[in-house]
Write a protein that holds these residues in place. Structure first.
Motif, PDB file in Angstrom:
ATOM      1  N   GLN A   1     104.389  80.081 -51.356  1.00 36.71           N
ATOM      2  CA  GLN A   1     104.277  81.530 -51.409  1.00 36.71           C
ATOM      3  C   GLN A   1     104.277  81.978 -52.864  1.00 36.71           C
ATOM      4  O   GLN A   1     105.018  81.441 -53.692  1.00 36.71           O
ATOM      5  CB  GLN A   1     105.456  82.181 -50.670  1.00 36.71           C
ATOM      6  N   VAL A   2     103.421  82.952 -53.149  1.00 33.73           N
ATOM      7  CA  VAL A   2     103.352  83.514 -54.494  1.00 33.73           C
ATOM      8  C   VAL A   2     103.835  84.957 -54.427  1.00 33.73           C
ATOM      9  O   VAL A   2     103.353  85.752 -53.622  1.00 33.73           O
ATOM     10  CB  VAL A   2     101.922  83.452 -55.044  1.00 33.73           C
ATOM     11  N   ARG A   3     104.764  85.279 -55.275  1.00 33.83           N
ATOM     12  CA  ARG A   3     105.336  86.616 -55.298  1.00 33.83           C
ATOM     13  C   ARG A   3     104.883  87.352 -56.547  1.00 33.83           C
ATOM     14  O   ARG A   3     104.838  86.774 -57.638  1.00 33.83           O
ATOM     15  CB  ARG A   3     106.862  86.530 -55.294  1.00 33.83           C
TER      16      ARG A   3
ATOM     17  N   ILE B   1     102.646  77.853 -58.126  1.00 33.97           N
ATOM     18  CA  ILE B   1     101.322  78.164 -58.661  1.00 33.97           C
ATOM     19  C   ILE B   1     100.770  76.992 -59.458  1.00 33.97           C
ATOM     20  O   ILE B   1     101.406  76.546 -60.410  1.00 33.97           O
ATOM     21  CB  ILE B   1     101.382  79.404 -59.563  1.00 33.97           C
ATOM     22  N   PHE B   2      99.606  76.512 -59.051  1.00 33.27           N
ATOM     23  CA  PHE B   2      98.916  75.497 -59.827  1.00 33.27           C
ATOM     24  C   PHE B   2      98.048  76.161 -60.889  1.00 33.27           C
ATOM     25  O   PHE B   2      98.055  75.769 -62.048  1.00 33.27           O
ATOM     26  CB  PHE B   2      98.050  74.619 -58.923  1.00 33.27           C
ATOM     27  N   SER B   3      97.302  77.145 -60.455  1.00 33.15           N
ATOM     28  CA  SER B   3      96.455  77.883 -61.391  1.00 33.15           C
ATOM     29  C   SER B   3      96.165  79.257 -60.808  1.00 33.15           C
ATOM     30  O   SER B   3      96.196  79.450 -59.602  1.00 33.15           O
ATOM     31  CB  SER B   3      95.140  77.150 -61.658  1.00 33.15           C
TER      32      SER B   3
ATOM     33  N   PHE C   1      95.368  78.824 -56.912  1.00 33.94           N
ATOM     34  CA  PHE C   1      95.657  77.664 -56.083  1.00 33.94           C
ATOM     35  C   PHE C   1      97.149  77.342 -56.129  1.00 33.94           C
ATOM     36  O   PHE C   1      97.795  77.464 -57.174  1.00 33.94           O
ATOM     37  CB  PHE C   1      94.847  76.445 -56.557  1.00 33.94           C
ATOM     38  N   TYR C   2      97.648  76.896 -54.983  1.00 34.19           N
ATOM     39  CA  TYR C   2      99.038  76.478 -54.897  1.00 34.19           C
ATOM     40  C   TYR C   2      99.253  75.151 -55.630  1.00 34.19           C
ATOM     41  O   TYR C   2      98.336  74.323 -55.747  1.00 34.19           O
ATOM     42  CB  TYR C   2      99.456  76.289 -53.443  1.00 34.19           C
ATOM     43  N   ARG C   3     100.483  74.933 -56.062  1.00 38.92           N
ATOM     44  CA  ARG C   3     100.882  73.691 -56.695  1.00 38.92           C
ATOM     45  C   ARG C   3     101.586  72.805 -55.678  1.00 38.92           C
ATOM     46  O   ARG C   3     102.486  73.254 -54.960  1.00 38.92           O
ATOM     47  CB  ARG C   3     101.847  73.977 -57.846  1.00 38.92           C
ATOM     48  N   GLY C   4     101.200  71.517 -55.641  1.00 43.00           N
ATOM     49  CA  GLY C   4     101.868  70.548 -54.787  1.00 43.00           C
ATOM     50  C   GLY C   4     102.704  69.613 -55.641  1.00 43.00           C
ATOM     51  O   GLY C   4     103.354  70.054 -56.601  1.00 43.00           O
ATOM     52  N   PRO C   5     102.711  68.335 -55.310  1.00 45.46           N
ATOM     53  CA  PRO C   5     103.401  67.360 -56.172  1.00 45.46           C
ATOM     54  C   PRO C   5     102.807  67.420 -57.576  1.00 45.46           C
ATOM     55  O   PRO C   5     101.704  67.933 -57.759  1.00 45.46           O
ATOM     56  CB  PRO C   5     103.094  66.019 -55.497  1.00 45.46           C
ATOM     57  N   PRO C   6     103.522  66.905 -58.572  1.00 45.61           N
ATOM     58  CA  PRO C   6     103.048  67.016 -59.954  1.00 45.61           C
ATOM     59  C   PRO C   6     101.577  66.640 -60.123  1.00 45.61           C
ATOM     60  O   PRO C   6     101.151  65.553 -59.719  1.00 45.61           O
ATOM     61  CB  PRO C   6     103.958  66.046 -60.704  1.00 45.61           C
ATOM     62  N   GLY C   7     100.827  67.590 -60.669  1.00 48.57           N
ATOM     63  CA  GLY C   7      99.418  67.355 -60.937  1.00 48.57           C
ATOM     64  C   GLY C   7      98.511  67.528 -59.752  1.00 48.57           C
ATOM     65  O   GLY C   7      97.297  67.341 -59.871  1.00 48.57           O
ATOM     66  N   VAL C   8      99.051  67.923 -58.614  1.00 46.68           N
ATOM     67  CA  VAL C   8      98.245  68.049 -57.400  1.00 46.68           C
ATOM     68  C   VAL C   8      97.965  69.522 -57.101  1.00 46.68           C
ATOM     69  O   VAL C   8      98.887  70.333 -57.006  1.00 46.68           O
ATOM     70  CB  VAL C   8      98.950  67.399 -56.190  1.00 46.68           C
ATOM     71  N   ARG C   9      96.719  69.841 -56.948  1.00 52.55           N
ATOM     72  CA  ARG C   9      96.307  71.191 -56.579  1.00 52.55           C
ATOM     73  C   ARG C   9      96.142  71.267 -55.073  1.00 52.55           C
ATOM     74  O   ARG C   9      95.423  70.458 -54.475  1.00 52.55           O
ATOM     75  CB  ARG C   9      94.993  71.548 -57.257  1.00 52.55           C
ATOM     76  N   LEU C  10      96.809  72.245 -54.458  1.00 49.87           N
ATOM     77  CA  LEU C  10      96.700  72.465 -53.027  1.00 49.87           C
ATOM     78  C   LEU C  10      95.687  73.587 -52.760  1.00 49.87           C
ATOM     79  O   LEU C  10      94.845  73.875 -53.612  1.00 49.87           O
ATOM     80  CB  LEU C  10      98.074  72.787 -52.445  1.00 49.87           C
ATOM     81  N   GLY C  11      95.806  74.177 -51.591  1.00 48.34           N
ATOM     82  CA  GLY C  11      94.839  75.178 -51.180  1.00 48.34           C
ATOM     83  C   GLY C  11      94.941  76.480 -51.928  1.00 48.34           C
ATOM     84  O   GLY C  11      95.871  76.698 -52.711  1.00 48.34           O
TER      85      GLY C  11
END
Length: 125
Positions: free
Chosen positions: A1-3, A28-30, A100-110
Protein backbone atom coordinates in the motif's frame (compact mmCIF):
# COMPACT_ATOMS: atom_id res chain seq x y z
CA UNK A 1 0.00 0.00 0.00
CA UNK A 2 1.18 3.49 -0.84
CA UNK A 3 0.07 6.35 1.36
CA UNK A 4 -0.02 10.01 0.36
CA UNK A 5 0.00 12.75 2.97
CA UNK A 6 -0.84 16.27 1.81
CA UNK A 7 -0.24 19.55 3.58
CA UNK A 8 -0.20 23.27 2.94
CA UNK A 9 -3.78 24.14 2.17
CA UNK A 10 -5.60 27.00 3.81
CA UNK A 11 -7.29 30.36 3.42
CA UNK A 12 -5.64 33.05 1.33
CA UNK A 13 -6.67 36.37 -0.18
CA UNK A 14 -6.87 36.87 -3.94
CA UNK A 15 -3.41 37.49 -5.34
CA UNK A 16 -1.82 35.54 -2.53
CA UNK A 17 0.29 32.39 -2.56
CA UNK A 18 0.24 28.93 -1.07
CA UNK A 19 2.52 25.93 -1.33
CA UNK A 20 1.12 22.41 -1.21
CA UNK A 21 3.20 19.36 -0.39
CA UNK A 22 2.48 15.67 -0.83
CA UNK A 23 4.72 12.90 0.45
CA UNK A 24 4.38 9.29 -0.65
CA UNK A 25 5.35 6.44 1.61
CA UNK A 26 5.09 2.65 1.62
CA UNK A 27 6.48 -0.20 -0.42
CA UNK A 28 7.59 1.89 -3.38
CA UNK A 29 9.97 0.60 -6.01
CA UNK A 30 9.61 3.56 -8.32
CA UNK A 31 7.27 6.45 -8.95
CA UNK A 32 6.34 7.67 -12.41
CA UNK A 33 3.69 10.35 -12.31
CA UNK A 34 3.10 12.71 -9.41
CA UNK A 35 0.47 15.36 -9.73
CA UNK A 36 -2.35 17.45 -8.41
CA UNK A 37 -6.02 17.50 -9.24
CA UNK A 38 -8.73 19.66 -7.73
CA UNK A 39 -12.46 19.58 -7.26
CA UNK A 40 -14.58 22.63 -6.64
CA UNK A 41 -18.11 22.37 -5.19
CA UNK A 42 -20.54 21.14 -7.82
CA UNK A 43 -17.80 20.51 -10.37
CA UNK A 44 -15.90 17.51 -11.63
CA UNK A 45 -12.39 16.77 -10.50
CA UNK A 46 -9.88 18.29 -12.89
CA UNK A 47 -6.18 18.03 -13.55
CA UNK A 48 -4.11 20.92 -12.24
CA UNK A 49 -0.53 19.85 -12.87
CA UNK A 50 1.51 16.69 -13.26
CA UNK A 51 5.16 15.80 -13.47
CA UNK A 52 6.79 12.58 -14.61
CA UNK A 53 9.93 10.82 -13.46
CA UNK A 54 11.59 12.09 -16.61
CA UNK A 55 10.99 15.66 -15.56
CA UNK A 56 8.26 16.63 -17.98
CA UNK A 57 5.39 18.73 -16.69
CA UNK A 58 1.89 19.55 -17.81
CA UNK A 59 -0.49 22.20 -16.54
CA UNK A 60 -4.12 23.07 -16.91
CA UNK A 61 -4.50 26.18 -19.04
CA UNK A 62 -6.19 27.96 -16.15
CA UNK A 63 -3.08 27.76 -13.96
CA UNK A 64 -0.26 28.16 -16.49
CA UNK A 65 2.10 30.94 -15.49
CA UNK A 66 0.76 30.99 -11.93
CA UNK A 67 1.34 27.48 -10.56
CA UNK A 68 4.58 25.52 -10.55
CA UNK A 69 4.88 21.80 -9.87
CA UNK A 70 8.13 20.27 -8.66
CA UNK A 71 9.26 17.05 -7.04
CA UNK A 72 11.97 15.70 -4.81
CA UNK A 73 12.55 12.14 -5.95
CA UNK A 74 14.73 11.30 -2.98
CA UNK A 75 11.82 12.14 -0.68
CA UNK A 76 9.03 10.87 -2.95
CA UNK A 77 7.46 14.28 -2.52
CA UNK A 78 5.69 16.58 -4.94
CA UNK A 79 5.05 20.28 -4.43
CA UNK A 80 2.65 22.76 -5.95
CA UNK A 81 3.61 26.41 -5.69
CA UNK A 82 0.50 28.50 -6.29
CA UNK A 83 0.85 32.22 -6.94
CA UNK A 84 -1.56 34.95 -7.95
CA UNK A 85 -4.43 32.91 -6.57
CA UNK A 86 -7.93 33.67 -7.79
CA UNK A 87 -11.38 33.04 -6.37
CA UNK A 88 -11.86 30.27 -8.93
CA UNK A 89 -8.87 28.36 -7.55
CA UNK A 90 -10.94 27.52 -4.49
CA UNK A 91 -11.25 23.73 -4.32
CA UNK A 92 -10.13 20.60 -2.58
CA UNK A 93 -6.73 19.70 -4.00
CA UNK A 94 -5.84 16.03 -4.31
CA UNK A 95 -2.40 14.58 -4.77
CA UNK A 96 -2.00 11.63 -7.15
CA UNK A 97 0.84 9.26 -7.89
CA UNK A 98 1.50 6.04 -9.75
CA UNK A 99 4.43 3.69 -10.01
CA UNK A 100 5.48 0.19 -9.00
CA UNK A 101 5.48 -1.63 -5.70
CA UNK A 102 8.71 -2.83 -4.12
CA UNK A 103 9.17 -6.53 -3.33
CA UNK A 104 12.30 -8.28 -2.09
CA UNK A 105 15.48 -6.23 -2.56
CA UNK A 106 15.82 -5.20 -6.17
CA UNK A 107 12.52 -6.75 -7.20
CA UNK A 108 9.83 -4.67 -8.87
CA UNK A 109 6.27 -5.84 -8.29
CA UNK A 110 3.04 -4.73 -9.89
CA UNK A 111 1.82 -1.19 -10.54
CA UNK A 112 -0.03 1.05 -8.13
CA UNK A 113 -1.86 4.30 -8.20
CA UNK A 114 -2.84 6.27 -5.16
CA UNK A 115 -4.77 9.40 -4.17
CA UNK A 116 -4.34 11.62 -1.16
CA UNK A 117 -7.15 12.57 1.18
CA UNK A 118 -7.34 16.12 -0.17
CA UNK A 119 -6.49 19.51 1.23
CA UNK A 120 -8.78 22.53 1.10
CA UNK A 121 -7.63 25.71 -0.62
CA UNK A 122 -9.93 28.69 -0.17
CA UNK A 123 -9.33 32.00 -1.90
CA UNK A 124 -11.45 34.68 -0.30
CA UNK A 125 -11.28 38.33 0.63
Amino acid sequence: QVRLVESGGGLVQPGGSLRLSCAASGSIFSINVMGWHRQAPGKQRELVAVTTSGGSTNYADSVKGRFTISRDNAKNTVYLEMNSLKFEDTAVYYCYTDGFYRGPPGVRLGPFDSWGQGTQVTVSS
